[in-house]
Design a protein around this motif. Structure first.
Motif, PDB file in Angstrom:
ATOM      1  N   ASP A 207     -43.392 112.463 -63.028  1.00 58.36           N
ATOM      2  CA  ASP A 207     -42.308 111.554 -62.671  1.00 58.36           C
ATOM      3  C   ASP A 207     -42.872 110.143 -62.503  1.00 58.36           C
ATOM      4  O   ASP A 207     -43.989 109.977 -62.011  1.00 58.36           O
ATOM      5  CB  ASP A 207     -41.664 112.019 -61.355  1.00 58.36           C
ATOM      6  N   SER A 208     -42.098 109.135 -62.915  1.00 59.96           N
ATOM      7  CA  SER A 208     -42.477 107.728 -62.736  1.00 59.96           C
ATOM      8  C   SER A 208     -41.312 106.980 -62.111  1.00 59.96           C
ATOM      9  O   SER A 208     -40.166 107.148 -62.549  1.00 59.96           O
ATOM     10  CB  SER A 208     -42.815 107.075 -64.076  1.00 59.96           C
TER      11      SER A 208
ATOM     12  N   ARG B  97     -44.986 103.955 -59.310  1.00 58.54           N
ATOM     13  CA  ARG B  97     -45.479 105.152 -58.640  1.00 58.54           C
ATOM     14  C   ARG B  97     -45.351 106.306 -59.618  1.00 58.54           C
ATOM     15  O   ARG B  97     -44.296 106.528 -60.190  1.00 58.54           O
ATOM     16  CB  ARG B  97     -44.633 105.426 -57.395  1.00 58.54           C
ATOM     17  N   ARG B  98     -46.453 107.005 -59.847  1.00 58.60           N
ATOM     18  CA  ARG B  98     -46.432 108.139 -60.769  1.00 58.60           C
ATOM     19  C   ARG B  98     -46.814 109.414 -60.030  1.00 58.60           C
ATOM     20  O   ARG B  98     -47.789 109.444 -59.300  1.00 58.60           O
ATOM     21  CB  ARG B  98     -47.401 107.916 -61.918  1.00 58.60           C
ATOM     22  N   ARG B  99     -46.048 110.444 -60.247  1.00 59.61           N
ATOM     23  CA  ARG B  99     -46.356 111.770 -59.736  1.00 59.61           C
ATOM     24  C   ARG B  99     -47.032 112.516 -60.874  1.00 59.61           C
ATOM     25  O   ARG B  99     -46.522 112.580 -61.986  1.00 59.61           O
ATOM     26  CB  ARG B  99     -45.048 112.442 -59.319  1.00 59.61           C
ATOM     27  N   ARG B 100     -48.226 113.047 -60.639  1.00 60.73           N
ATOM     28  CA  ARG B 100     -49.023 113.704 -61.685  1.00 60.73           C
ATOM     29  C   ARG B 100     -49.332 115.142 -61.293  1.00 60.73           C
ATOM     30  O   ARG B 100     -49.351 115.484 -60.118  1.00 60.73           O
ATOM     31  CB  ARG B 100     -50.327 112.947 -61.894  1.00 60.73           C
ATOM     32  N   GLN B 101     -49.615 115.947 -62.337  1.00 61.47           N
ATOM     33  CA  GLN B 101     -50.017 117.333 -62.109  1.00 61.47           C
ATOM     34  C   GLN B 101     -51.245 117.626 -62.947  1.00 61.47           C
ATOM     35  O   GLN B 101     -51.319 117.257 -64.127  1.00 61.47           O
ATOM     36  CB  GLN B 101     -48.891 118.291 -62.481  1.00 61.47           C
TER      37      GLN B 101
ATOM     38  N   ARG C 159     -50.490 118.775 -57.509  1.00 64.02           N
ATOM     39  CA  ARG C 159     -49.849 117.490 -57.784  1.00 64.02           C
ATOM     40  C   ARG C 159     -50.425 116.404 -56.891  1.00 64.02           C
ATOM     41  O   ARG C 159     -50.832 116.667 -55.760  1.00 64.02           O
ATOM     42  CB  ARG C 159     -48.346 117.597 -57.576  1.00 64.02           C
TER      43      ARG C 159
ATOM     44  N   THR D 228     -50.195 111.757 -56.338  1.00 55.29           N
ATOM     45  CA  THR D 228     -49.461 110.520 -56.625  1.00 55.29           C
ATOM     46  C   THR D 228     -50.442 109.386 -56.893  1.00 55.29           C
ATOM     47  O   THR D 228     -51.459 109.262 -56.211  1.00 55.29           O
ATOM     48  CB  THR D 228     -48.566 110.138 -55.424  1.00 55.29           C
ATOM     49  N   THR D 229     -50.123 108.581 -57.893  1.00 57.03           N
ATOM     50  CA  THR D 229     -50.882 107.363 -58.154  1.00 57.03           C
ATOM     51  C   THR D 229     -49.918 106.186 -58.128  1.00 57.03           C
ATOM     52  O   THR D 229     -48.728 106.345 -58.372  1.00 57.03           O
ATOM     53  CB  THR D 229     -51.601 107.401 -59.518  1.00 57.03           C
ATOM     54  N   VAL D 230     -50.452 105.024 -57.817  1.00 57.47           N
ATOM     55  CA  VAL D 230     -49.666 103.797 -57.828  1.00 57.47           C
ATOM     56  C   VAL D 230     -50.368 102.821 -58.755  1.00 57.47           C
ATOM     57  O   VAL D 230     -51.560 102.555 -58.596  1.00 57.47           O
ATOM     58  CB  VAL D 230     -49.532 103.194 -56.412  1.00 57.47           C
TER      59      VAL D 230
END
Length: 166
Positions: free
Chosen positions: A15-16, A26-30, A37, A39-41
């Protein structure tokens, strides 16, 4: 992007979303390895080049602290200063340069500060522009008055004060 859990060298974006102030994503990564999971910003970097030639990251709090001194004793709230700092950052980022001169940051402060409080503007400008004598202050005040008169001439009605005698 390395997984912070297993250090696998790749991840999948789930998700972005744009940050609330629009300054980044903000990106949600897996992780495909451990399935956890994280999160990166992501933000664009903006560096300020000081007079000494040293570069440092742009910092809104430095803008707020510099302007706060000029606003002491004035009817300016912390929210007003936060909005001013955001406007300054947006102006500086709009230049399209990853590096901006400290002088340009000061110039970007002057306009919003003038609209916020003219006394604080004069205080800040006197230090920033290095006023040396009363003539510098007089010139700045005359310029403010001229701009005020031009604004009134654009359709505003000028009311003369009445003192009760004729």
């Amino acid at each position: 992007m390395f997984c912070p859990f297993c250090r696998h060298d790749s991840s999948r974006v789930v998700d972005s979303r744009m940050l609330e102030d629009g300054s980044g994503i903000r990106r949600r990564r897996q992780c495909p390895q451990c399935s956890k999971r994280f999160t990166t910003v992501e933000t664009t970097s903006l560096s300020v080049i000081k007079r000494s030639g040293a570069a440092e990251p742009f910092d809104r709090s430095k803008v707020i602290n510099g302007v706060r001194k000029a606003c002491q004793g004035r009817p300016v709230t912390a929210d007003d200063l936060a909005v001013l700092a955001q406007e300054v950052e947006e102006t500086v980022r709009a230049s399209g340069n990853a590096e901006v001169d400290a002088n340009d940051v000061g110039l970007a402060i002057l306009g919003p500060l003038r609209r916020l409080d003219v006394v604080a503007y004069l205080r800040f400008a006197s230090v920033y522009k290095g006023f040396d004598n009363l003539d510098d202050f007089e010139h700045a005040v005359q310029e403010l008055r001229r701009e005020e008169m031009e604004g009134e001439g654009a359709g505003a009605k000028v009311v003369q004060p009445r003192f009760g005698f004729r």
